[in-house]
Motif scaffolding. Sequence first.
Motif, PDB file in Angstrom:
ATOM      1  N   VAL A   1     -37.309 -49.108   8.703  1.00 34.56           N
ATOM      2  CA  VAL A   1     -38.198 -48.018   9.092  1.00 34.56           C
ATOM      3  C   VAL A   1     -37.358 -46.942   9.777  1.00 34.56           C
ATOM      4  N   VAL A   2     -37.465 -45.718   9.292  1.00 38.57           N
ATOM      5  CA  VAL A   2     -36.791 -44.571   9.915  1.00 38.57           C
ATOM      6  C   VAL A   2     -37.826 -43.818  10.736  1.00 38.57           C
ATOM      7  N   ILE A   3     -37.510 -43.568  12.011  1.00 37.05           N
ATOM      8  CA  ILE A   3     -38.381 -42.772  12.875  1.00 37.05           C
ATOM      9  C   ILE A   3     -37.667 -41.461  13.160  1.00 37.05           C
ATOM     10  N   ILE A   4     -38.303 -40.352  12.752  1.00 45.03           N
ATOM     11  CA  ILE A   4     -37.655 -39.046  12.860  1.00 45.03           C
ATOM     12  C   ILE A   4     -38.721 -37.954  12.937  1.00 45.03           C
ATOM     13  N   GLY A   5     -38.435 -36.895  13.681  1.00 47.98           N
ATOM     14  CA  GLY A   5     -39.265 -35.693  13.670  1.00 47.98           C
ATOM     15  C   GLY A   5     -40.625 -35.837  14.336  1.00 47.98           C
ATOM     16  N   ARG A   6     -41.392 -34.753  14.283  1.00 55.08           N
ATOM     17  CA  ARG A   6     -42.730 -34.678  14.867  1.00 55.08           C
ATOM     18  C   ARG A   6     -43.754 -34.352  13.778  1.00 55.08           C
ATOM     19  N   SER A   7     -45.012 -34.746  14.010  1.00 53.34           N
ATOM     20  CA  SER A   7     -46.072 -34.432  13.054  1.00 53.34           C
ATOM     21  C   SER A   7     -47.375 -34.055  13.754  1.00 53.34           C
ATOM     22  N   HIS A   8     -47.317 -33.747  15.054  1.00 56.93           N
ATOM     23  CA  HIS A   8     -48.525 -33.455  15.811  1.00 56.93           C
ATOM     24  C   HIS A   8     -49.232 -32.183  15.340  1.00 56.93           C
ATOM     25  N   ASP A   9     -48.480 -31.275  14.719  1.00 61.94           N
ATOM     26  CA  ASP A   9     -49.084 -30.017  14.271  1.00 61.94           C
ATOM     27  C   ASP A   9     -49.162 -29.931  12.745  1.00 61.94           C
ATOM     28  N   TRP A  10     -49.037 -31.059  12.063  1.00 58.76           N
ATOM     29  CA  TRP A  10     -49.085 -31.047  10.602  1.00 58.76           C
ATOM     30  C   TRP A  10     -50.520 -30.918  10.098  1.00 58.76           C
ATOM     31  N   GLU A  11     -50.674 -30.250   8.957  1.00 60.87           N
ATOM     32  CA  GLU A  11     -51.948 -30.218   8.258  1.00 60.87           C
ATOM     33  C   GLU A  11     -52.106 -31.485   7.419  1.00 60.87           C
ATOM     34  N   GLU A  12     -53.331 -31.710   6.965  1.00 63.01           N
ATOM     35  CA  GLU A  12     -53.634 -32.924   6.209  1.00 63.01           C
ATOM     36  C   GLU A  12     -52.774 -33.037   4.956  1.00 63.01           C
TER      37      GLU A  12
ATOM     38  N   GLY B   1     -39.933 -64.867  10.560  1.00 60.81           N
ATOM     39  CA  GLY B   1     -38.731 -65.010  11.379  1.00 60.81           C
ATOM     40  C   GLY B   1     -37.554 -64.211  10.859  1.00 60.81           C
ATOM     41  N   LEU B   2     -37.726 -63.552   9.714  1.00 64.48           N
ATOM     42  CA  LEU B   2     -36.661 -62.731   9.143  1.00 64.48           C
ATOM     43  C   LEU B   2     -36.578 -61.388   9.865  1.00 64.48           C
ATOM     44  N   ARG B   3     -35.430 -60.723   9.719  1.00 61.07           N
ATOM     45  CA  ARG B   3     -35.187 -59.485  10.457  1.00 61.07           C
ATOM     46  C   ARG B   3     -35.398 -58.240   9.605  1.00 61.07           C
ATOM     47  N   ASP B   4     -35.911 -57.199  10.261  1.00 58.50           N
ATOM     48  CA  ASP B   4     -36.030 -55.871   9.678  1.00 58.50           C
ATOM     49  C   ASP B   4     -35.282 -54.878  10.568  1.00 58.50           C
ATOM     50  N   VAL B   5     -34.980 -53.710  10.008  1.00 58.14           N
ATOM     51  CA  VAL B   5     -34.168 -52.705  10.693  1.00 58.14           C
ATOM     52  C   VAL B   5     -35.033 -51.507  11.071  1.00 58.14           C
ATOM     53  N   TYR B   6     -34.844 -51.002  12.285  1.00 52.16           N
ATOM     54  CA  TYR B   6     -35.450 -49.736  12.708  1.00 52.16           C
ATOM     55  C   TYR B   6     -34.321 -48.764  13.042  1.00 52.16           C
ATOM     56  N   GLU B   7     -34.371 -47.599  12.433  1.00 47.02           N
ATOM     57  CA  GLU B   7     -33.348 -46.575  12.631  1.00 47.02           C
ATOM     58  C   GLU B   7     -33.989 -45.360  13.288  1.00 47.02           C
ATOM     59  N   LEU B   8     -33.456 -44.930  14.428  1.00 43.20           N
ATOM     60  CA  LEU B   8     -34.023 -43.832  15.204  1.00 43.20           C
ATOM     61  C   LEU B   8     -33.188 -42.566  15.031  1.00 43.20           C
ATOM     62  N   LYS B   9     -33.878 -41.472  14.710  1.00 44.70           N
ATOM     63  CA  LYS B   9     -33.242 -40.165  14.611  1.00 44.70           C
ATOM     64  C   LYS B   9     -33.919 -39.205  15.581  1.00 44.70           C
ATOM     65  N   ARG B  10     -33.425 -38.010  15.667  1.00 44.90           N
ATOM     66  CA  ARG B  10     -33.925 -37.060  16.658  1.00 44.90           C
ATOM     67  C   ARG B  10     -35.326 -36.575  16.298  1.00 44.90           C
ATOM     68  N   PRO B  11     -36.181 -36.369  17.316  1.00 39.14           N
ATOM     69  CA  PRO B  11     -37.537 -35.887  17.047  1.00 39.14           C
ATOM     70  C   PRO B  11     -37.617 -34.395  16.731  1.00 39.14           C
ATOM     71  N   ASP B  12     -36.523 -33.664  16.894  1.00 41.20           N
ATOM     72  CA  ASP B  12     -36.558 -32.225  16.620  1.00 41.20           C
ATOM     73  C   ASP B  12     -36.050 -31.893  15.221  1.00 41.20           C
ATOM     74  N   LYS B  13     -35.889 -32.890  14.362  1.00 41.12           N
ATOM     75  CA  LYS B  13     -35.417 -32.652  13.003  1.00 41.12           C
ATOM     76  C   LYS B  13     -36.583 -32.627  12.013  1.00 41.12           C
ATOM     77  N   ASP B  14     -36.410 -31.840  10.931  1.00 40.18           N
ATOM     78  CA  ASP B  14     -37.423 -31.793   9.878  1.00 40.18           C
ATOM     79  C   ASP B  14     -37.511 -33.147   9.178  1.00 40.18           C
TER      80      ASP B  14
END
Length: 312
Positions: free
Chosen positions: A250-261, A183-196
């Motif tokens: 949790v920080v959500i930022i950037g893209r990883s669809h074309d990342w290597e392993e 029942g405790l709270r956590d934080v999600y922070e959203l940033k732009r998907p076009d950033k490194d």
Amino acid sequence: MLIEAIPWFIPHRNSPTELSMKLVRTDKRSGEQCEMTLKSEDLYVLKSHIAQALSVSEQDEDGQYLVLRTDTLGTQPDASDDAIGAIGSALESRHFAARLVHQVNPETLAKAFSAAVRIGELRAAVTELEEHLAEGRHREDVFQDWCERHAWAFGNAYVTRDDQRVIGIGDHVDILMKSAASGLRDVYELKRPDKDVILYDDTHQNWYWSAHTAKAIGQCHRYLDTLHRAAEFGLQPARPDIIAYHPRAVVIIGRSHDWEEAKLRALHGLNSRMHGITVMTYDQLVSQCHALLSHVTAAEAGAEGAVSELTA
């Protein structure tokens, strides 16, 4: 008596243009006028009621009609209308109706329809998120809106999203999520998907956080300190139900669809060295949504099977 409908289009900087309508009734004899303004949500409700009334009025004879609520059947009005049309056509089939009466428990049928509709909603939500990314929509408010409407995307560890965003003077978090276990709270922070997200240092041959990610991590550190102090015994005085004790972020930022392993492993490694904060990409969020959708689809396969057997 004369009634005029005057539409008003209200532009917004960070959201679609809003439609409202003014209805003006004029008495032809006295010239007296009476006005009423309908907001955007009022117009959608009115549209729904008019559509239902027209459907009945177009029938050639009297009868009893089933009215279904459509606003919860899909994320788009057109999808809801299509779903109702499909259900209505099925109910008109003599074969289908006969099997309903003699072979199907009403509770089972209700669960089957509910499961099918819910899975359709989840699929539409994931498609919407993928379209935002594919079409290069990079504004944070676009993804803020999507995440607020689809908090289930953050996983089964959470039960709901709070509408509260202010946790202290000058501190506004993007999303507060309630843990299913505590029942405790956590934080999600959203940033732009076009950033490194992370970068590689050729000199020292190691990966490191980009400036944008490092700033977001520092921002979350402040949020976590503030939230822990302010909400250890409830966020007073307005929201005593919001409790946070050693919260995580949790920080959500950037893209990883074309990342290597190697780069994916580097992100995992950098995350493992942090305490209380995790960084993930929007593509990882999409993958998480697909995993949750697969789980729900498998769990509800029996309910969907009941519908498939009926239409066979």
